[in-house]
Design an enzyme around this catalytic site. Structure first.
Site, mmCIF file in Angstrom:
data_model
loop_
_atom_site.group_PDB
_atom_site.id
_atom_site.type_symbol
_atom_site.label_atom_id
_atom_site.label_comp_id
_atom_site.label_asym_id
_atom_site.label_seq_id
_atom_site.Cartn_x
_atom_site.Cartn_y
_atom_site.Cartn_z
ATOM 1 N N CYS A 171 0.848 -1.718 -2.922
ATOM 2 C CA CYS A 171 -0.094 -0.936 -3.729
ATOM 3 C C CYS A 171 -0.230 -1.455 -5.155
ATOM 4 C CB CYS A 171 0.349 0.523 -3.752
ATOM 5 S SG CYS A 171 0.253 1.344 -2.144
ATOM 6 N N PHE A 222 -3.824 5.512 4.806
ATOM 7 C CA PHE A 222 -4.390 4.214 4.431
ATOM 8 C C PHE A 222 -5.842 4.083 4.883
ATOM 9 C CE2 PHE A 222 -0.078 1.784 4.332
ATOM 10 C CZ PHE A 222 0.198 2.376 3.123
ATOM 11 N N HIS A 317 -1.957 4.927 -9.659
ATOM 12 C CA HIS A 317 -2.321 4.601 -8.278
ATOM 13 C C HIS A 317 -2.035 5.808 -7.388
ATOM 14 C CE1 HIS A 317 -2.831 2.416 -4.537
ATOM 15 N NE2 HIS A 317 -1.728 3.022 -4.130
#
Length: 405
Positions: A171, A222, A317
């Site tokens: 990530c 995801f 993130h």
């Protein structure tokens, strides 16, 4: 002695001539997703039907609970039900399938990256041929020649463009890529660096398995997407206008946490190993990492009376909802400080490396629209996690468009 001094003077003058005068900045941003969209409230039924696993009722109920609590509304994928149906080896963990997956991603990743890069180049206002360096990051490929060369060809970049390819950094790959772009831009006068990050979940796609719940988590959060940014120093007015200045960067690896986040490439594709203790590890360590990251900047970027709320906007993130909750709890952030990250998670899911560029784009929009998160300060913190467990941090300073004409 005199000759040595003259040599040193010449070398120093050459070094100064080669370096930019000002700091690197993000000059343009572009994003892209595939056309195939699956709503999160329908994903569990879709996934178990596609993998022919409807008989695993308890596991299906477990994934349904994951999806319901994920904070995600929809996700986008390159793969379709028809594609998965044409590759039964993707559903058989005993069957080697890496080659087939890599052949798909070898085409998908650069094409998705090109769609995002084209938008960034159009916003930038200059020609693709003016790009001097290319940094590509992906977790979805392992080919060489790789996605960087194919992307350069798709965009029509010069044959002399200097390419760097980053594989399997998780990530945090886009933050690493932007950190690298900052160093390139500031140390090469006139450099314009295209950063492109793309992810396709065809590599980790697999049938549900009770023995691999981390793989089930990956399937629940995801998604596919690409983000691109153009980085350069000393912008050329009036064409180039900085969005965010890249002030500093840092990286901290937490000792003894190699098991917490890991990526394994094997004959069955890619497996992401993500420990349930990651949010707690972040909660216990993120403030110390941020203090260490900001210390070299002095009081200009130090937290003030408002703690971590007053002086900063945040681009974290959005790896998962619990991860964002851990940032809020550890730093005492007010509700709304992570609104940009939460919105991106909701609308797109976790696109791994590409996701933080979507967050930057969302933060830019919020600042332009005068929303609260953009009005508090020009200083921003971008943060993400990678294998290790590694915490990446970049300090940003937003260009105040209200005062830029």
């Amino acid at each position: 002695m005199a000759a040595t001094a003259r040599t040193a003077t010449v070398l120093n003058e050459l070094r100064r001539a080669q370096r930019a005068d000002g700091p690197a900045a993000v000059l343009a941003i572009g994003t892209a997703v595939p056309v195939n969209c699956v709503r999160q409230d329908e994903f569990t039924d879709w996934y178990f039907r596609v993998t022919r696993s409807d008989h695993l009722t308890e596991l299906k109920a477990k994934m349904k609970r994951m999806c319901d609590k994920s904070g995600i509304k929809k996700r986008y994928f390159h793969h379709t039900e028809e594609m998965i149906g044409g590759h039964p080896e993707f559903l058989d963990r005993a069957a080697p399938s890496l080659g087939a997956r890599l052949r798909i991603s070898a085409v998908t990743v650069p094409e998705l990256a090109a769609a995002a890069a084209e938008r960034a180049i159009a916003e930038w206002g200059r020609q693709a041929a003016d790009i001097t360096h290319l940094v590509v990051a992906t977790n979805s490929s392992a080919n060489e020649p790789g996605a960087d060369l194919r992307l350069a060809r798709l965009l029509g970049l010069r044959l002399t463009v200097r390419r760097t390819l980053l594989y399997l950094h998780g990530c945090s790959a886009s933050i690493i890529a932007i950190r690298l772009a900052k160093d390139i831009a500031e140390n090469n006068r006139g450099a314009r660096v295209l950063v492109a990050c793309a992810h396709a979940t065809i590599l980790p796609f697999s049938a549900p398995d009770e023995a691999q719940l981390d793989a089930l988590v990956a399937m629940a959060i995801f998604s596919d997407g690409a983000g691109a940014a153009i980085v350069g120093a000393d912008p050329r007015n009036p064409v180039e206008r900085p969005i965010f200045h890249i002030v500093s960067s840092s990286q901290t690896t937490l000792p003894g946490t190699g098991h917490a986040v890991a990526i394994d490439l094997g004959e069955g594709g890619v497996r992401y190993r993500m420990s349930a203790e990651v949010p707690e590890l972040v909660r216990g360590n993120i403030e110390r990492c941020l203090v260490d990251s900001l210390a070299p900047l002095g009081p200009a970027a130090a937290s003030g009376s408002g703690g971590w709320n007053g002086p900063f906007w945040w681009a974290v993130h959005p790896g998962s909802r619990p991860l964002l909750d851990s940032y809020e709890a550890a730093l005492g952030l007010e509700a709304g400080k992570l609104a940009a990250s939460r919105r991106v998670l909701s609308e797109y899911g976790n696109m791994l490396a590409a996701t933080i560029i979507f967050v930057l784009d969302e933060m830019r929009r919020r600042r332009q629209d005068g929303e609260k998160e953009g009005e508090d300060s020009l200083w921003g913190i971008m943060s993400g996690l990678g294998p290790g467990l590694t915490i990446e941090t970049i300090v940003l300073h937003a260009s105040d468009s209200r005062n830029d004409g």
